[in-house]
Motif scaffolding. Structure first.
Motif, PDB file in Angstrom:
ATOM      1  N   TYR A 261       0.830  -1.206   0.000  1.00  0.00           N
ATOM      2  CA  TYR A 261       0.000   0.000   0.000  1.00  0.00           C
ATOM      3  C   TYR A 261       0.863   1.254   0.000  1.00  0.00           C
ATOM      4  O   TYR A 261       0.645   2.175  -0.798  1.00  0.00           O
ATOM      5  CB  TYR A 261      -0.939   0.006   1.211  1.00  0.00           C
ATOM      6  CG  TYR A 261      -1.806   1.244   1.261  1.00  0.00           C
ATOM      7  CD1 TYR A 261      -2.929   1.350   0.446  1.00  0.00           C
ATOM      8  CD2 TYR A 261      -1.470   2.321   2.080  1.00  0.00           C
ATOM      9  CE1 TYR A 261      -3.717   2.495   0.451  1.00  0.00           C
ATOM     10  CE2 TYR A 261      -2.249   3.474   2.098  1.00  0.00           C
ATOM     11  CZ  TYR A 261      -3.362   3.554   1.286  1.00  0.00           C
ATOM     12  OH  TYR A 261      -4.125   4.699   1.275  1.00  0.00           O
ATOM     13  N   ILE A 262       1.851   1.293   0.885  1.00  0.00           N
ATOM     14  CA  ILE A 262       2.719   2.476   0.999  1.00  0.00           C
ATOM     15  C   ILE A 262       3.540   2.679  -0.269  1.00  0.00           C
ATOM     16  O   ILE A 262       3.718   3.803  -0.744  1.00  0.00           O
ATOM     17  CB  ILE A 262       3.639   2.345   2.241  1.00  0.00           C
ATOM     18  CG1 ILE A 262       2.795   2.448   3.517  1.00  0.00           C
ATOM     19  CG2 ILE A 262       4.718   3.422   2.230  1.00  0.00           C
ATOM     20  CD1 ILE A 262       3.533   2.044   4.780  1.00  0.00           C
ATOM     21  N   GLN A 263       4.035   1.587  -0.835  1.00  0.00           N
ATOM     22  CA  GLN A 263       4.925   1.701  -1.989  1.00  0.00           C
ATOM     23  C   GLN A 263       4.197   1.937  -3.318  1.00  0.00           C
ATOM     24  O   GLN A 263       4.649   2.744  -4.146  1.00  0.00           O
ATOM     25  CB  GLN A 263       5.790   0.437  -2.103  1.00  0.00           C
ATOM     26  CG  GLN A 263       6.883   0.535  -3.157  1.00  0.00           C
ATOM     27  CD  GLN A 263       7.831  -0.648  -3.135  1.00  0.00           C
ATOM     28  OE1 GLN A 263       7.706  -1.556  -2.299  1.00  0.00           O
ATOM     29  NE2 GLN A 263       8.801  -0.669  -4.046  1.00  0.00           N
ATOM     30  N   PHE A 264       3.069   1.277  -3.507  1.00  0.00           N
ATOM     31  CA  PHE A 264       2.443   1.305  -4.827  1.00  0.00           C
ATOM     32  C   PHE A 264       1.076   2.017  -4.906  1.00  0.00           C
ATOM     33  O   PHE A 264       0.760   2.608  -5.933  1.00  0.00           O
ATOM     34  CB  PHE A 264       2.262  -0.131  -5.348  1.00  0.00           C
ATOM     35  CG  PHE A 264       3.534  -0.925  -5.422  1.00  0.00           C
ATOM     36  CD1 PHE A 264       4.605  -0.471  -6.181  1.00  0.00           C
ATOM     37  CD2 PHE A 264       3.672  -2.117  -4.717  1.00  0.00           C
ATOM     38  CE1 PHE A 264       5.788  -1.194  -6.260  1.00  0.00           C
ATOM     39  CE2 PHE A 264       4.848  -2.847  -4.776  1.00  0.00           C
ATOM     40  CZ  PHE A 264       5.913  -2.388  -5.548  1.00  0.00           C
ATOM     41  N   VAL A 265       0.288   1.942  -3.843  1.00  0.00           N
ATOM     42  CA  VAL A 265      -1.084   2.457  -3.907  1.00  0.00           C
ATOM     43  C   VAL A 265      -1.176   3.910  -3.434  1.00  0.00           C
ATOM     44  O   VAL A 265      -1.721   4.770  -4.139  1.00  0.00           O
ATOM     45  CB  VAL A 265      -2.054   1.574  -3.088  1.00  0.00           C
ATOM     46  CG1 VAL A 265      -3.489   2.091  -3.238  1.00  0.00           C
ATOM     47  CG2 VAL A 265      -1.969   0.125  -3.544  1.00  0.00           C
ATOM     48  N   LYS A 266      -0.636   4.184  -2.278  1.00  0.00           N
ATOM     49  CA  LYS A 266      -0.748   5.519  -1.686  1.00  0.00           C
ATOM     50  C   LYS A 266      -0.231   6.634  -2.603  1.00  0.00           C
ATOM     51  O   LYS A 266      -0.868   7.693  -2.719  1.00  0.00           O
ATOM     52  CB  LYS A 266      -0.029   5.567  -0.341  1.00  0.00           C
ATOM     53  CG  LYS A 266      -0.313   6.835   0.462  1.00  0.00           C
ATOM     54  CD  LYS A 266       0.317   6.773   1.844  1.00  0.00           C
ATOM     55  CE  LYS A 266       0.013   8.042   2.631  1.00  0.00           C
ATOM     56  NZ  LYS A 266       0.645   7.985   3.983  1.00  0.00           N
ATOM     57  N   PRO A 267       0.921   6.449  -3.282  1.00  0.00           N
ATOM     58  CA  PRO A 267       1.437   7.522  -4.150  1.00  0.00           C
ATOM     59  C   PRO A 267       0.494   7.913  -5.294  1.00  0.00           C
ATOM     60  O   PRO A 267       0.611   9.013  -5.841  1.00  0.00           O
ATOM     61  CB  PRO A 267       2.747   6.936  -4.701  1.00  0.00           C
ATOM     62  CG  PRO A 267       3.161   5.900  -3.707  1.00  0.00           C
ATOM     63  CD  PRO A 267       1.878   5.311  -3.207  1.00  0.00           C
TER      64      PRO A 267
END
Length: 366
Positions: A188-194
């Motif tokens: 989530y932090i690496q791929f979705v949130k951005p």
């Protein structure tokens, strides 16, 4: 930093009136679509009786409550994802908020125009949902297209990112919101949130009812409740008309009598603020001294050094320990000195998980 919430909804559902009730700012509120063209920004002071009690006990020079920043975002119509109506502005503004407060009209009144010509909160909800999903779909498809150039390298992270994007795309096409999907924290932090996807944002549905339905809701509210059961969102109902009247009272006792007459324990505004905190998984801790008594907002489960950082980054970097008093103990014994004498002050280290209502003094060295 204050939480930032965006109030959205179709034109003429009560957005700007609710905004006016919540904040010190006064948005234009008129009986025609698009009266809110630029986003109005205001600040809600978060009411907290514990802060009032600490003020009485400590008698500080000043008291600083925590706040929520709210944005009254321009009205939306079908086709917003293509820029129709005020769509481009709406979608750009909504990306910047921590949570969405989605106002739905759940009352009948022939004198107040509805942009669709009839009252149907489920249709209204789906209109905005669809616009947000279509914009997210556009964002994800563009990202997948860009990855095609590098995915042939077989680089592990690129392949994983593409797989996640394809999953999101497939889910949106099935009319799911991104916030309904489950990812590992790392993914989530690496791929979705951005990506700052619009349907990933937490939503509080605010059903605007008539004054006769303010205490128990109505059939419109029940239909929305049923619709969002699996959506990972919150819902409250209130009467924006009543909130407008409450906001005119300066005297607390008069306000209480008014609420009692309507069978309400508290104003809808307080209910909204509490629900927003719950939705965003936030809590409050306090600092208390002769110079100031202050409320601070942190995430639930934050540990002491992280909580200290909201006061100043140096507090986290040089964290030594936290002197913690449970609010109920502070109230019971009446002062920090008496709490210490009773042996109720705890000295906690960096692994201490802060509780809602803790009164804390941080020790640090930089």
């Amino acid at each position: 930093m204050a939480l930032k919430c965006g109030i959205v909804g179709l034109p003429n559902v009560g957005k700007s009136t609710l905004f006016n009730c919540l904040s010190n700012a006064k948005a234009q509120s008129a009986n025609f679509p698009f009266c809110t063209i630029e986003p109005n920004i205001g600040t809600i002071t978060v009411p907290d009786e514990r802060l009032n009690q600490l003020e009485k006990l400590v008698n500080p020079e000043k008291v600083i409550p925590t706040t929520i920043e709210i944005v009254d975002i321009a009205g939306l119509v079908k086709g917003a994802h293509k820029g129709e109506g005020l769509g481009n502005q709406f979608l750009a503004n909504i990306r910047e908020v921590d949570a969405i407060i989605h106002v739905l009209r759940c009352f009948d009144n022939d004198k107040i125009i509805h942009v669709e010509g009839s009252i149907d909160p489920i249709r209204d909800k789906e209109t905005i949902d669809m616009e947000l999903k279509l914009k997210d779909l556009e964002t994800v498809e563009k990202k997948i297209e860009r990855l095609k150039r590098v995915i042939k390298t077989g680089e592990k992270n690129v392949v994983k990112e593409n797989d996640i994007l394809v999953e999101i795309k497939s889910s949106i096409e099935k009319s799911k919101n991104v916030r309904e999907l489950v990812f590992t924290d790392e993914d989530y932090i690496q791929f979705v949130k951005p990506l700052q996807l619009l349907t990933d944002k937490p939503v509080l549905y605010v059903c605007n009812v008539d004054e006769f339905s303010a205490s128990k809701g109505n059939d419109y509210v029940n239909k929305i409740k049923k619709l969002i059961l699996n959506e990972n969102s919150n819902l409250i109902y209130l009467s924006v008309g009543i909130e407008a009247e409450i906001s005119e009272f300066d005297n607390f006792d008069e306000k209480k009598i008014f609420l009692d007459d309507l069978g309400l324990k508290e104003s809808g505004s307080i209910k909204l603020i509490q629900s927003t905190y719950e939705l965003l998984n936030r809590q409050t801790f306090f600092t208390a001294g002769k110079k100031e008594v202050r409320a601070w907002t942190i995430n639930r489960n934050d540990k002491a050094p992280k909580a200290a950082s909201v006061i100043h980054s140096d507090f986290e970097k040089g964290f030594i320990c936290a002197e913690v008093i449970n609010f109920s103990d502070f109230k019971k014994f009446g002062s920090e000195i008496k709490v210490k004498e009773a042996g109720k002050m705890k000295i906690e280290g960096k692994d201490y998980q802060v509780n809602d209502g803790d009164v804390i003094h941080f020790r640090f060295n930089v």
